[in-house]
Design a protein around this motif. Structure first.
Motif, mmCIF file in Angstrom:
data_model
loop_
_atom_site.group_PDB
_atom_site.id
_atom_site.type_symbol
_atom_site.label_atom_id
_atom_site.label_comp_id
_atom_site.label_asym_id
_atom_site.label_seq_id
_atom_site.Cartn_x
_atom_site.Cartn_y
_atom_site.Cartn_z
ATOM 1 N N VAL A 173 4.988 -4.033 -7.533
ATOM 2 C CA VAL A 173 5.330 -2.060 -7.456
ATOM 3 C C VAL A 173 5.468 -2.451 -9.319
ATOM 4 O O VAL A 173 5.315 -1.438 -9.818
ATOM 5 N N ARG A 174 6.311 -2.977 -9.304
ATOM 6 C CA ARG A 174 6.822 -2.903 -10.770
ATOM 7 C C ARG A 174 5.833 -2.854 -11.790
ATOM 8 O O ARG A 174 4.895 -2.325 -12.808
ATOM 9 N N THR A 175 4.986 -3.748 -11.444
ATOM 10 C CA THR A 175 3.836 -4.122 -12.593
ATOM 11 C C THR A 175 2.385 -3.092 -12.250
ATOM 12 O O THR A 175 1.826 -2.484 -13.616
ATOM 13 N N LEU A 176 2.628 -1.893 -10.958
ATOM 14 C CA LEU A 176 1.328 -0.474 -11.317
ATOM 15 C C LEU A 176 2.049 0.356 -11.088
ATOM 16 O O LEU A 176 1.637 1.079 -11.974
ATOM 17 N N VAL A 177 3.344 0.555 -11.059
ATOM 18 C CA VAL A 177 3.672 1.933 -12.077
ATOM 19 C C VAL A 177 5.198 1.674 -11.916
ATOM 20 O O VAL A 177 5.682 3.151 -12.221
ATOM 21 N N GLY A 178 5.853 0.811 -12.933
ATOM 22 C CA GLY A 178 6.934 0.833 -13.539
ATOM 23 C C GLY A 178 6.312 0.594 -15.255
ATOM 24 O O GLY A 178 5.590 0.662 -15.602
ATOM 25 N N PRO A 179 7.707 1.331 -15.839
ATOM 26 C CA PRO A 179 7.627 1.405 -17.739
ATOM 27 C C PRO A 179 7.139 -0.477 -17.813
ATOM 28 O O PRO A 179 7.959 -1.049 -17.463
ATOM 29 N N ARG A 231 16.028 4.709 -11.834
ATOM 30 C CA ARG A 231 14.717 5.090 -10.951
ATOM 31 C C ARG A 231 13.845 4.190 -10.646
ATOM 32 O O ARG A 231 13.449 3.878 -9.264
ATOM 33 N N GLY A 232 14.264 2.233 -11.084
ATOM 34 C CA GLY A 232 13.804 1.727 -10.618
ATOM 35 C C GLY A 232 14.753 0.575 -9.734
ATOM 36 O O GLY A 232 14.222 0.412 -8.426
ATOM 37 N N ALA A 233 15.817 0.900 -9.820
ATOM 38 C CA ALA A 233 16.520 1.069 -8.559
ATOM 39 C C ALA A 233 16.627 1.567 -7.300
ATOM 40 O O ALA A 233 17.005 0.829 -6.205
ATOM 41 N N LEU A 234 16.446 2.728 -7.586
ATOM 42 C CA LEU A 234 15.704 3.915 -6.003
ATOM 43 C C LEU A 234 14.467 3.258 -5.466
ATOM 44 O O LEU A 234 13.968 2.468 -4.422
ATOM 45 N N VAL A 235 13.195 3.367 -6.499
ATOM 46 C CA VAL A 235 11.928 2.298 -5.776
ATOM 47 C C VAL A 235 12.350 0.921 -5.532
ATOM 48 O O VAL A 235 12.000 -0.031 -4.364
ATOM 49 N N ALA A 236 13.025 -0.122 -5.700
ATOM 50 C CA ALA A 236 13.832 -0.988 -5.547
ATOM 51 C C ALA A 236 14.246 -1.076 -3.808
ATOM 52 O O ALA A 236 13.672 -2.048 -2.905
ATOM 53 N N VAL A 254 -3.664 -5.561 -8.001
ATOM 54 C CA VAL A 254 -4.361 -4.604 -8.227
ATOM 55 C C VAL A 254 -4.697 -3.098 -8.822
ATOM 56 O O VAL A 254 -5.182 -2.216 -9.128
ATOM 57 N N GLY A 255 -3.902 -2.462 -7.018
ATOM 58 C CA GLY A 255 -3.657 -1.237 -7.552
ATOM 59 C C GLY A 255 -2.683 -0.482 -6.097
ATOM 60 O O GLY A 255 -2.001 -1.480 -5.453
ATOM 61 N N TRP A 256 -2.522 0.999 -6.682
ATOM 62 C CA TRP A 256 -1.066 1.426 -5.811
ATOM 63 C C TRP A 256 -1.938 2.600 -5.204
ATOM 64 O O TRP A 256 -2.674 3.045 -6.136
ATOM 65 N N ALA A 257 -0.550 3.403 -3.981
ATOM 66 C CA ALA A 257 -1.705 4.198 -3.469
ATOM 67 C C ALA A 257 0.148 4.233 -2.938
ATOM 68 O O ALA A 257 0.457 3.875 -2.480
ATOM 69 N N GLY A 258 0.508 5.854 -3.358
ATOM 70 C CA GLY A 258 1.707 6.541 -2.944
ATOM 71 C C GLY A 258 1.454 7.206 -1.312
ATOM 72 O O GLY A 258 0.336 8.056 -1.723
ATOM 73 N N VAL A 259 2.129 6.781 -0.421
ATOM 74 C CA VAL A 259 1.960 7.121 1.406
ATOM 75 C C VAL A 259 2.659 7.521 1.516
ATOM 76 O O VAL A 259 3.684 6.676 1.603
ATOM 77 N N ALA A 260 3.293 8.609 2.371
ATOM 78 C CA ALA A 260 5.045 8.714 3.202
ATOM 79 C C ALA A 260 4.380 9.814 3.838
ATOM 80 O O ALA A 260 3.453 10.910 3.567
#
Length: 191
Positions: A14-20, A48-53, A73-79
């Motif tokens: 996840v960090r690779t796709l949307v992390g700083p 922020r990263g800690a919450l995502v983890a 290679v890809g990310w989708a936010g879904v909830a």
């Protein structure tokens, strides 16, 4: 290239796709639409990263990842929509019918764009929602036709992409991305 879509349970992917690039940076992490505004604004830097983890380890990961082999290679936010900013949106209408899940962010890594990753990524996000009991899924992409979209605003997706994956336009919105109108695309999932 064979794309496999999996729940976003691997934090480093996840960090690779949307992390700083810098862990202390206060960037989106794809939380801006996922969290209530007050909570989102209160999180800074590494929080922020800690919450995502934490979300990656939970029963409801923060989204899905597309993989080419072992490479994310890809990310989708879904909830569930009720768990996102869209539950309180005045610009995106609430429609009659079952409470939907929503897909608010699609991202393909640089170097992998233009390789057909978005369709399986979006289909995988729909399947993720279906497996967790969703009766419907919505997205809020731009309705750009042939108009070019600035890459910084392309994360919302395109109407044509959603149509290719079985969504139908069900409403206009008062929202825009990059100056282009956004629409409500919905896919009923049935029983």
């Amino acid at each position: 290239m064979v794309i496999e879509v999996r729940p976003a349970t691997e934090f480093e992917d996840v960090r690779t796709l949307v992390g700083p690039k810098r862990p202390d940076a206060s960037v989106c992490w794809c939380l801006s639409h996922r969290l209530p505004s007050k909570q989102n604004n209160a999180l800074h830097g590494e929080e922020r990263g800690a919450l995502v983890a934490e979300m990656c380890r939970s029963d409801l990961p923060p989204g899905v990842l597309a993989y080419d082999g072992d490479e994310p290679v890809g990310w989708a936010g879904v909830a569930p929509r009720a768990d996102t900013q869209f539950a309180r949106s005045r610009r995106i209408p609430h429609l009659d019918g079952p409470e939907p899940w929503c897909i608010w962010c699609l991202r393909v890594r640089p170097g992998y764009r233009g390789r057909g990753i978005l369709r399986p990524l979006l289909a995988g996000a729909v399947e993720f929602a279906r497996e967790r009991g969703a009766a419907a899924v919505e997205g809020y992409p731009v309705d750009n036709g042939e108009q070019r979209v600035d890459l910084t605003m392309a994360f919302v997706g395109f109407r044509s992409l959603f149509e290719e994956v079985g969504f139908a336009k069900v409403a206009d919105t008062d929202a825009v991305a990059g100056g282009i109108p956004r629409v409500v695309m919905r896919r009923e999932l049935g029983a």
